[in-house]
Design an enzyme around this catalytic site. Sequence first.
Site, PDB file in Angstrom:
ATOM      1  CE  LYS A   1      -0.551   6.067   6.853  1.00 33.90           C
ATOM      2  NZ  LYS A   1      -2.066   6.371   6.711  1.00 33.90           N
TER       3      LYS A   1
ATOM      4  CG  PHE B   1      -2.112   0.976   1.006  1.00 35.06           C
ATOM      5  CD1 PHE B   1      -3.166   0.550   0.651  1.00 35.06           C
ATOM      6  CD2 PHE B   1      -1.854   2.095   1.009  1.00 35.06           C
ATOM      7  CE1 PHE B   1      -4.273   1.459   0.545  1.00 35.06           C
ATOM      8  CE2 PHE B   1      -2.756   3.437   0.960  1.00 35.06           C
ATOM      9  CZ  PHE B   1      -4.147   2.849   0.681  1.00 35.06           C
TER      10      PHE B   1
ATOM     11  CG  ASP C   1       5.661   3.791   1.882  1.00 36.27           C
ATOM     12  OD1 ASP C   1       5.672   4.203   2.911  1.00 36.27           O
ATOM     13  OD2 ASP C   1       4.716   3.642   1.156  1.00 36.27           O
TER      14      ASP C   1
END
Length: 463
Positions: A270, A155, A241
Amino acid sequence: MNSRPPKHLNRQADAVAPNGQESYARHVNPEWAKLANLLQMNLHYTRCTGAELETAEGRTILDFLSGYCVHNTGHNHPYIVQQLIDELQAEGPAMLQSNIVESAGTLAEALCKRAGGKVSKAFFCSSGSEGIEAVIKFSRAFTKRTEIVYATGAFHGLTCGALSLMGDQFWREGFGPMLSGTTEVPFGDLAAIEKAIATRKVAAVVLEPIQGEAGIVVPPPDYLKGVERLCQSHGTLFVLDEVQTGMGRTGKFLAAHHYGVEPDMIVMAKALSGGLVPCAAVLMTDEICNSVYHSLRRAFIHTSTFSENTLAMRAALATLDVLANERLAERAQSIGLELRENLRRALASFEMVKEIRGEGLLCGIEFQAPHTLALRLPFEAFKAINPAMFGQMIVMRMFNDKNILTQICGNNFMVLKVAPPLIISERQIDYFIKSINDVVAMMHSSGTFWSDAIKLGRCAVST
Ligand SMILES: Cc1ncc(COP(=O)(O)O)c(C=O)c1O
């Protein structure tokens, strides 16, 4: 700043549309409004602090999701909030796009220092997806190659470039065509990476060090080191990532630090800014940065309006302070280890619990189909209605019966994600373990769990 807002300014939009719920369903996303209500999770939250979410109805919900690894420092951490208030009250330049933002320099230096390894430059943006888009462009600019390799189950975000690095058809359907020249390889399979990059046409291999939405998939011990070595020998960039795994979540500042690797680029987002202001960063080597911004003419060749806004920079600097002062990565490491051990002990006897895994406070509980016939029949019936609903039923029970917020993984509906804020207390962890034990026991023994589940599944189909 002592001045109060002028009296003639009042909340006019609220007067025009007093019912935000109705307005949302009418003007934002009606299907999400329906689903949130169907799952009985659409509460009105009034105050969120630490790991606790208070609702208008007087409930206190314990957050074991952290907004998908956003709230590592807990909700509304007072130090970060105060830093933001100070920033706003100073009435400084939020962003002028015509001078050097000093706090961006300070933040870039602090992030590169904590990341270590090869990275010494940062590009700032506002979301993880935007960071991945930058990675695609920068790796092409540096290598003069166009192809990108990514892993099954990954993702990386929902913009077109990021989506091209995610193979799951669910996310892609209706939005094609994707970028050409992207290749999927199984996560953990070094031979597949070697084969894919042997063509010497691959600009970058982009991986999550621990896959989040794929179901908290921890890599085989030497996998990332092997990928790094292969990338070096084939002139391919090695990109991690760390959007979910960074900022102490897995027990180190970056998950890369568990595996002794030094990526060429690292994407962070985030939790980077305390869950309060959008902020993302791409850390990279000098050489990659120079290949993109190599002349005055190209000084702005890749940028974005809010990229270095002072509120985001201040929030991220304050978040780094909290991580260090409260030793949150170390805390995640020791509490996470204990959490998994206690979960294994509590859930060992249940046939539908397959595995408990993770690193730091990024944990997953994987469920599996039962062998016992009495359980197998309702399980299969329920799965046939909707494959995501089994996991969602556990989420609902945890939420409605136990006041605990969790969620299943986006690309693996059989894994319950357990990712509380890193400030979670031992007492709150103990309550979580007792609660999940109760819900899993109910799932294995009670007809009510399955009859409620089937009712919900039918309702989802007919809505
Ligand atoms: C590992 C990972 N990378 C990238 C993204 C995309 O981030 P954003 O939603 O901020 O665009 C996500 C989002 O969940 C993610 O989990």
